[in-house]
Design an enzyme around this catalytic site. Sequence first.
Site, PDB file in Angstrom:
ATOM      1  N   TYR A 115      -2.675  -8.943   0.083  1.00  0.00           N
ATOM      2  CA  TYR A 115      -1.742  -7.753   0.266  1.00  0.00           C
ATOM      3  C   TYR A 115      -2.281  -6.809   1.074  1.00  0.00           C
ATOM      4  O   TYR A 115      -2.234  -5.606   0.990  1.00  0.00           O
ATOM      5  CB  TYR A 115      -1.250  -7.238  -1.035  1.00  0.00           C
ATOM      6  CG  TYR A 115       0.192  -6.905  -1.231  1.00  0.00           C
ATOM      7  CD1 TYR A 115       1.238  -7.675  -1.378  1.00  0.00           C
ATOM      8  CD2 TYR A 115       0.423  -5.480  -1.033  1.00  0.00           C
ATOM      9  CE1 TYR A 115       2.514  -7.415  -1.301  1.00  0.00           C
ATOM     10  CE2 TYR A 115       1.693  -5.051  -1.106  1.00  0.00           C
ATOM     11  CZ  TYR A 115       2.756  -5.976  -1.214  1.00  0.00           C
ATOM     12  OH  TYR A 115       4.009  -5.588  -1.146  1.00  0.00           O
TER      13      TYR A 115
ATOM     14  N   ARG B 258      -2.310  -1.167  -4.216  1.00  0.00           N
ATOM     15  CA  ARG B 258      -1.805  -0.954  -5.555  1.00  0.00           C
ATOM     16  C   ARG B 258      -0.292   0.299  -5.062  1.00  0.00           C
ATOM     17  O   ARG B 258       0.445   0.558  -6.102  1.00  0.00           O
ATOM     18  CB  ARG B 258      -2.677  -0.555  -6.636  1.00  0.00           C
ATOM     19  CG  ARG B 258      -3.454  -1.649  -7.322  1.00  0.00           C
ATOM     20  CD  ARG B 258      -4.245  -1.062  -8.460  1.00  0.00           C
ATOM     21  NE  ARG B 258      -4.899  -2.140  -8.839  1.00  0.00           N
ATOM     22  CZ  ARG B 258      -6.142  -2.756  -8.948  1.00  0.00           C
ATOM     23  NH1 ARG B 258      -6.759  -2.155  -8.050  1.00  0.00           N
ATOM     24  NH2 ARG B 258      -6.379  -3.816  -9.542  1.00  0.00           N
TER      25      ARG B 258
ATOM     26  N   HIS C  40      -7.472  -2.510   5.312  1.00  0.00           N
ATOM     27  CA  HIS C  40      -7.826  -3.813   5.753  1.00  0.00           C
ATOM     28  C   HIS C  40      -7.843  -4.203   7.174  1.00  0.00           C
ATOM     29  O   HIS C  40      -8.888  -4.709   7.677  1.00  0.00           O
ATOM     30  CB  HIS C  40      -7.128  -5.003   4.693  1.00  0.00           C
ATOM     31  CG  HIS C  40      -7.096  -4.732   3.603  1.00  0.00           C
ATOM     32  ND1 HIS C  40      -5.746  -4.750   2.975  1.00  0.00           N
ATOM     33  CD2 HIS C  40      -7.838  -4.912   2.509  1.00  0.00           C
ATOM     34  CE1 HIS C  40      -6.194  -4.671   1.526  1.00  0.00           C
ATOM     35  NE2 HIS C  40      -7.364  -4.685   1.357  1.00  0.00           N
TER      36      HIS C  40
END
Length: 287
Positions: A33, A188, A38
């Site tokens: 995700y 999240r 990232h």
Amino acid sequence: MMEVLNTVQQMKLWSRNRRQAGKTIGFVPTMGYLHEGHLSLMRQAREQNDFLVTSIFVNPTQFGRNEDLDSYPKAPEADSRKCEECGVDALFMPRNEDMYRPNFQTYVEVEKVSGPLCGASRPGHFRGVATVVLKLFNIVQASSAYFGEKDYQQLQVIKTMARDLDLPVSIVPCSTVRDSDGLAMSSRNSYLSSEERKQAVCLHQALETAEELFRSGEAEPDNYLKAMSDRIGKEPLAEIDYVELVHPQTLQRLANVDALGALAVMAVRIGKTRLIDNKVLGSGFID
Ligand code: PAF
């Protein structure tokens, strides 16, 4: 062309050939995700190494019984596209059965630094993280591995493990990437409703408050904790898990704040979503 590798054996062979040829491998382990945080790790790893490997594996051993393992967000196609765009050479997506084979019984415990903060709220979490990260290091045979500072305690746990166990990999910390209002990027964040998303900015604002106190020379930790908690307390959907002021390396509480600085760190539930964030105050502890 990016290669997608689904087995431990394939990944080991891919890396072994390249390491034997004297090449460096930069590694970004993730649970998928993928967001801008990232991608910034991948871009840095891409620049600094001959090859770039990213893994996507939602590691069950780092989730507690009542946590979000089953609902953890997934987007395999979008993730794979993003990896390709960042110049990933090999995307490692192992199956659970291959990572944790029957009769699996060996775990890594990084003792002191795993104890407080998220270690206290999420018993067993860092044991699961350290175990899977050591396995991934052994499989990927990376020369350098890249971790975000948003997960500050995780980074300390992994650095400690690498040092204590003489792992032949450099751990590279990377700055937290934030949305324009300051919210730290996290997979999240996708759980947040639009109202929760607005209120979630309180974590970053509480850290800014701590930074202002530090600049004004405040020495009393309780004054920081009160100011941060008051800021978070203004949001009706926010519930504090912990707010702390600790030593940036040991993560132990500080008796007072001097010019060397401190780590302000917190976990806050916004509705049902638990978010974490932190800020190093001062530069005296940077190693
Ligand atoms: O930070 C994460 O995404 C995970 O904890 C990690 C390091 C990939 C281990 O599962």
